[in-house]
Design a protein around this motif. Structure first.
Motif, PDB file in Angstrom:
ATOM      1  N   MET A  49       0.974  -1.367   0.295  1.00 46.48           N
ATOM      2  CA  MET A  49       0.192   0.106   0.118  1.00 46.48           C
ATOM      3  C   MET A  49       1.206   1.465  -0.136  1.00 46.48           C
ATOM      4  N   PRO A  50       0.367   2.348  -0.559  1.00 46.27           N
ATOM      5  CA  PRO A  50       1.035   3.146  -0.715  1.00 46.27           C
ATOM      6  C   PRO A  50       1.182   3.410   1.374  1.00 46.27           C
ATOM      7  N   ARG A  51       2.473   4.202   1.324  1.00 43.01           N
ATOM      8  CA  ARG A  51       3.213   4.908   2.837  1.00 43.01           C
ATOM      9  C   ARG A  51       2.127   6.018   2.586  1.00 43.01           C
ATOM     10  N   ARG A  52       1.612   6.161   4.141  1.00 42.88           N
ATOM     11  CA  ARG A  52       1.514   7.868   4.374  1.00 42.88           C
ATOM     12  C   ARG A  52       1.657   8.109   5.716  1.00 42.88           C
ATOM     13  N   GLY A  53       2.242   8.908   5.944  1.00 45.07           N
ATOM     14  CA  GLY A  53       2.536   9.185   7.447  1.00 45.07           C
ATOM     15  C   GLY A  53       1.502   9.599   8.215  1.00 45.07           C
ATOM     16  N   SER A  54       1.526   9.475   9.276  1.00 46.58           N
ATOM     17  CA  SER A  54       0.032   9.633   9.934  1.00 46.58           C
ATOM     18  C   SER A  54       0.356  10.952  11.049  1.00 46.58           C
ATOM     19  N   PRO A  55      -0.910  12.226  10.495  1.00 45.19           N
ATOM     20  CA  PRO A  55      -0.981  13.391  11.277  1.00 45.19           C
ATOM     21  C   PRO A  55      -0.871  13.330  12.103  1.00 45.19           C
ATOM     22  N   ILE A  56      -0.898  12.082  13.389  1.00 41.40           N
ATOM     23  CA  ILE A  56      -1.298  12.348  14.491  1.00 41.40           C
ATOM     24  C   ILE A  56       0.335  12.539  14.780  1.00 41.40           C
ATOM     25  N   ARG A  57       1.197  12.763  14.930  1.00 41.36           N
ATOM     26  CA  ARG A  57       2.538  12.705  14.767  1.00 41.36           C
ATOM     27  C   ARG A  57       2.311  14.713  15.188  1.00 41.36           C
ATOM     28  N   VAL A  58       2.026  14.830  13.706  1.00 38.25           N
ATOM     29  CA  VAL A  58       2.249  16.727  14.016  1.00 38.25           C
ATOM     30  C   VAL A  58       0.977  17.125  14.542  1.00 38.25           C
ATOM     31  N   VAL A  59       0.010  16.200  14.922  1.00 38.24           N
ATOM     32  CA  VAL A  59      -0.322  16.849  16.163  1.00 38.24           C
ATOM     33  C   VAL A  59       0.292  16.722  17.835  1.00 38.24           C
ATOM     34  N   SER A  60       0.337  16.003  18.257  1.00 42.58           N
ATOM     35  CA  SER A  60       1.623  15.923  19.058  1.00 42.58           C
ATOM     36  C   SER A  60       2.386  16.876  19.211  1.00 42.58           C
ATOM     37  N   LEU A  61       3.479  16.887  18.028  1.00 45.62           N
ATOM     38  CA  LEU A  61       4.539  17.768  18.535  1.00 45.62           C
ATOM     39  C   LEU A  61       3.993  19.200  18.253  1.00 45.62           C
ATOM     40  N   LEU A  62       2.757  20.109  17.783  1.00 44.53           N
ATOM     41  CA  LEU A  62       2.368  21.382  17.869  1.00 44.53           C
ATOM     42  C   LEU A  62       2.006  20.778  19.369  1.00 44.53           C
ATOM     43  N   ALA A  63       1.102  20.169  19.539  1.00 37.62           N
ATOM     44  CA  ALA A  63       0.304  20.026  20.877  1.00 37.62           C
ATOM     45  C   ALA A  63       1.246  20.357  21.829  1.00 37.62           C
ATOM     46  N   GLY A  64       2.422  19.413  22.330  1.00 34.54           N
ATOM     47  CA  GLY A  64       3.381  19.488  22.971  1.00 34.54           C
ATOM     48  C   GLY A  64       4.019  20.887  23.316  1.00 34.54           C
ATOM     49  N   PHE A  65       4.345  21.903  21.920  1.00 33.02           N
ATOM     50  CA  PHE A  65       5.789  23.252  21.780  1.00 33.02           C
ATOM     51  C   PHE A  65       3.726  23.409  22.641  1.00 33.02           C
ATOM     52  N   THR A  66       2.588  23.679  22.207  1.00 33.58           N
ATOM     53  CA  THR A  66       1.484  25.048  23.009  1.00 33.58           C
ATOM     54  C   THR A  66       1.905  24.477  24.494  1.00 33.58           C
ATOM     55  N   GLY A  67       1.849  23.310  24.456  1.00 32.86           N
ATOM     56  CA  GLY A  67       1.483  23.147  25.945  1.00 32.86           C
ATOM     57  C   GLY A  67       3.182  23.776  26.479  1.00 32.86           C
ATOM     58  N   CYS A  68       3.623  23.292  26.380  1.00 34.88           N
ATOM     59  CA  CYS A  68       4.972  24.699  26.782  1.00 34.88           C
ATOM     60  C   CYS A  68       4.867  25.575  27.485  1.00 34.88           C
ATOM     61  N   ALA A  69       4.891  26.185  25.979  1.00 33.69           N
ATOM     62  CA  ALA A  69       5.108  27.933  26.164  1.00 33.69           C
ATOM     63  C   ALA A  69       2.913  28.213  26.815  1.00 33.69           C
ATOM     64  N   LEU A  70       2.299  27.502  26.599  1.00 29.50           N
ATOM     65  CA  LEU A  70       1.296  27.698  28.047  1.00 29.50           C
ATOM     66  C   LEU A  70       1.684  27.326  29.563  1.00 29.50           C
ATOM     67  N   GLY A  71       3.124  26.869  29.527  1.00 29.09           N
ATOM     68  CA  GLY A  71       3.426  26.647  31.344  1.00 29.09           C
ATOM     69  C   GLY A  71       4.028  27.402  31.328  1.00 29.09           C
ATOM     70  N   PHE A  72       5.029  28.512  30.412  1.00 30.62           N
ATOM     71  CA  PHE A  72       5.577  28.959  31.152  1.00 30.62           C
ATOM     72  C   PHE A  72       4.888  31.062  31.503  1.00 30.62           C
ATOM     73  N   TRP A  73       4.580  30.518  30.316  1.00 35.34           N
ATOM     74  CA  TRP A  73       3.048  31.639  30.477  1.00 35.34           C
ATOM     75  C   TRP A  73       1.998  31.713  31.352  1.00 35.34           C
ATOM     76  N   LEU A  74       1.797  31.057  31.955  1.00 41.83           N
ATOM     77  CA  LEU A  74       0.955  30.243  33.429  1.00 41.83           C
ATOM     78  C   LEU A  74       2.248  31.135  33.899  1.00 41.83           C
ATOM     79  N   CYS A  75       2.933  31.015  34.743  1.00 44.20           N
ATOM     80  CA  CYS A  75       3.809  30.911  35.422  1.00 44.20           C
ATOM     81  C   CYS A  75       4.569  32.558  35.459  1.00 44.20           C
ATOM     82  N   ILE A  76       5.197  33.197  33.968  1.00 42.07           N
ATOM     83  CA  ILE A  76       5.370  34.034  34.027  1.00 42.07           C
ATOM     84  C   ILE A  76       4.452  35.286  34.240  1.00 42.07           C
ATOM     85  N   GLY A  77       2.861  34.855  34.021  1.00 42.63           N
ATOM     86  CA  GLY A  77       1.356  35.648  34.036  1.00 42.63           C
ATOM     87  C   GLY A  77       1.740  35.964  35.598  1.00 42.63           C
ATOM     88  N   SER A  78       1.738  34.174  36.161  1.00 44.92           N
ATOM     89  CA  SER A  78       1.484  34.714  37.286  1.00 44.92           C
ATOM     90  C   SER A  78       2.600  35.504  38.252  1.00 44.92           C
TER      91      SER A  78
END
Lengths: 170, 403
Positions: A49-78
């Motif tokens: 079958m033609p191989r396709r990469g799963s888009p879930i990996r991209v979702v995980s990566l972007l969500a990870g970066f977002t979460g990291c930014a959120l964590g620092f934003w939460l702390c710095i804002g507080s």
């Protein structure tokens, strides 16, 4: 399926060997866009079958970066919003904020990964493709290849030589 | 699933026979670069400091190789023939490591600058003679355990171990079950004793350089970092010499992925240890704890070096190894492992030198050649072992495949 295809060639197989032979021929010819119908799940044709990469990996990566930014934003804002006693240390310090940033990275990535699995697993009922035939859920295999007019003849000949019992064009 | 072992008893040890001589030449070059620094009375403290850095790095790396071999054997892995055998070969450097340790004993006044000071109620534990005595005992015990373990493995591989490597090939193979219990016992003891011995080594020769500085985690940080560097060394040697050593069938894409995952996991563990040490010290902000960090995080040139280590040894390799294809390809994994090796050397440098030379330290061709010299000695010992005992590996794989 491939956008802009003028035609769709659908081949029907009753023999699994002929079905595999057709897939091998398509792979050898470099055809990358096609859909396969099978009454049972078999592992033998997975590699063909033609191989396709799963888009879930991209979702995980972007969500990870977002979460990291959120964590620092939460702390710095507080820290900036409230007059916290920091005992002579910097008001905004990266050392302790790494803990929250790391935790939210993992949490956000995990939650978004699970959500994307549900979204992308195609659980909701969908309209069947026009080339689908009821026999593909019973005792026959099918391969649908979108192509243009120049390619149609060659693909149909590939299916014919592999042993397709029926070839439909739409 | 583990790949099929080679069916022919081909000669492993197909590395060039001049490799030990190359290593010896590099070792002599390193000695020639270091000796003038030591000979000059003004730079002798610097020479002792450089010697300590290289001793800690190369001895830790070599010992970690044997610990990896024992750990993989304990886990009864079926895919890890290559890293196990290569890790066992690191044992050849351990006797050589006692030589720089002996030289360090002669330089104890430079390595332990607080020697001669009254340490109060800690004098019973914190005194130069006691430090060198207990670490000498620990290193000898570790050497004995490592050699015993490797001998046991060689004996169960396909012949009786003897001083003459040729006789080891000619004698009849022993039964595969004989010695398994002994191997298992030693495979448990090696990592256990390693954690104790190398923790004490770190307490005395890293933490103890800057009195009084306390860290309960420095021992764990040191021996986990050794494991990280040790696996990186195994990766480099496996990717360069693996096909020549008959490991081609055992080093397919899936096995490289497994090795890369281990390397990445221990990189994460090392980062964890680093941060676990950093954050309590930072939060507590107590003078006798923060002095170590202040020298490194707040003063140049060490501040720049710290960030280079964090990027080059810790987060850089971790992020690179998040890509699966990098781990599956031995060429790219080797590049990452080489980055780890260089980064961890700089990290060991950073642990030691600012305590002994807080205002900065010369790092020029002599220091680089000294490190190359130690690397040459390691290479010579490794190549000697492989040439002598490597042919037993193929026989061992065949026997293990039958069981």
């Amino acid at each position: 399926m491939k956008a802009g295809a003028a035609r769709t060639i659908t081949a029907v197989f009753t023999d699994f060997g002929a079905f595999l032979a057709a897939l091998r021929s398509l792979k050898a010819e470099g055809v990358k866009h096609f859909r396969v119908y099978s009454p049972v799940e078999l592992t033998e044709y997975e590699d063909l079958m033609p191989r396709r990469g799963s888009p879930i990996r991209v979702v995980s990566l972007l969500a990870g970066f977002t979460g990291c930014a959120l964590g620092f934003w939460l702390c710095i804002g507080s820290a900036k919003l409230y007059n916290l006693i920091v005992g002579g240390k910097p008001v905004v310090a990266w050392v302790p904020y790494c803990v929250i940033g790391f935790e939210l990275t993992i949490l956000t990535a995990a939650l978004c990964t699970v959500a994307s699995v549900f979204v992308l697993s195609r659980l909701r009922p969908r309209a069947l493709s026009p080339e689908y035939d009821g026999s593909f859920s019973a005792d026959q295999f099918g391969i649908c290849v979108p192509c243009n007019n120049e390619q149609a003849g060659g693909i149909a000949e590939t299916f014919r030589s592999s042993g397709a019992v029926e070839i439909r064009e739409s | 699933m583990s790949p099929e072992p080679p069916t022919d008893n081909r000669q492993a040890g197909g590395i060039p026979r001049w490799l030990p001589w190359l290593g010896a030449a590099l070792a002599l070059a390193g000695l020639a670069a270091w000796a003038p620094i030591y000979g000059n009375h003004a730079t002798r403290p610097h020479a002792a400091a450089i010697l300590l850095v290289n001793f800690l790095y190369w001895t830790g790396l070599a010992q970690a190789g044997v610990v990896w071999a024992a750990t993989l054997r304990l886990c009864r892995t079926r895919w890890s023939h290559a890293p196990e055998r290569l890790g066992e070969a690191f044992v050849a450097f351990l006797p050589l490591a006692l030589i720089p340790f002996g030289v360090l004993y002669l330089c104890e006044d430079y390595v332990l600058p607080w020697a001669g000071r009254d340490m109060g109620d800690r004098t019973l534990w914190v005194n130069p003679s006691g430090i060198f005595a207990r670490n000498a005992v620990g290193l000898v015990v570790m050497l004995w355990l490592s050699v015993a373990y490797v001998r046991r493995r060689l004996a169960t591989n396909g012949g009786t171990y003897s001083r003459n490597g040729n006789r080891a090939l000619e004698s009849a193979p022993t039964d595969g079950d004989n010695g398994d219990r002994g191997t298992s016992v030693l495979a448990v003891l090696v990592p256990l004793v390693y954690t104790v011995v190398y923790s004490i080594l770190a307490f005395d020769f890293i933490m103890g350089l800057q009195q009084p500085w306390y860290s309960t985690l420095i021992g764990g940080y040191f021996f986990v970092g050794n494991m990280y560097a040790g696996m990186a060394a195994i990766v480099v040697l496996a990717s360069v010499l693996g096909p020549r050593l008959g490991f081609g069938a055992h080093l397919q894409r899936q096995q490289w992925l497994d090795i890369g995952n281990l390397l990445q996991a221990f990189g994460m563990l090392t980062i964890y240890m680093f941060f676990s040490q950093l954050i309590p010290i930072w939060y507590g902000n107590m003078p006798h704890e923060t002095s170590f960090l202040l020298a490194r995080f707040h003063h140049e040139p060490w501040r720049t070096v710290v960030w280079c280590v964090i990027a080059g040894a810790y987060f850089g390799p971790f992020l690179l190894m998040c890509l699966t294809e990098i781990k599956r390809n031995p060429v790219t994994l080797r590049a990452v492992a080489a980055l780890v090796l260089v980064g961890m050397y700089v990290e060991r440098y950073l642990l030691v030198i600012p305590s002994l030379e807080p205002r900065g330290s010369a790092f020029g061709p002599s220091e680089v050649l000294t490190a190359v010299g130690f690397g040459g000695a390691f290479l010579a010992a490794f190549a000697w072992y492989v040439l002598r005992y490597g042919p037993l590996w193929a026989r061992g794989e065949q026997r293990e495949a039958k069981h």
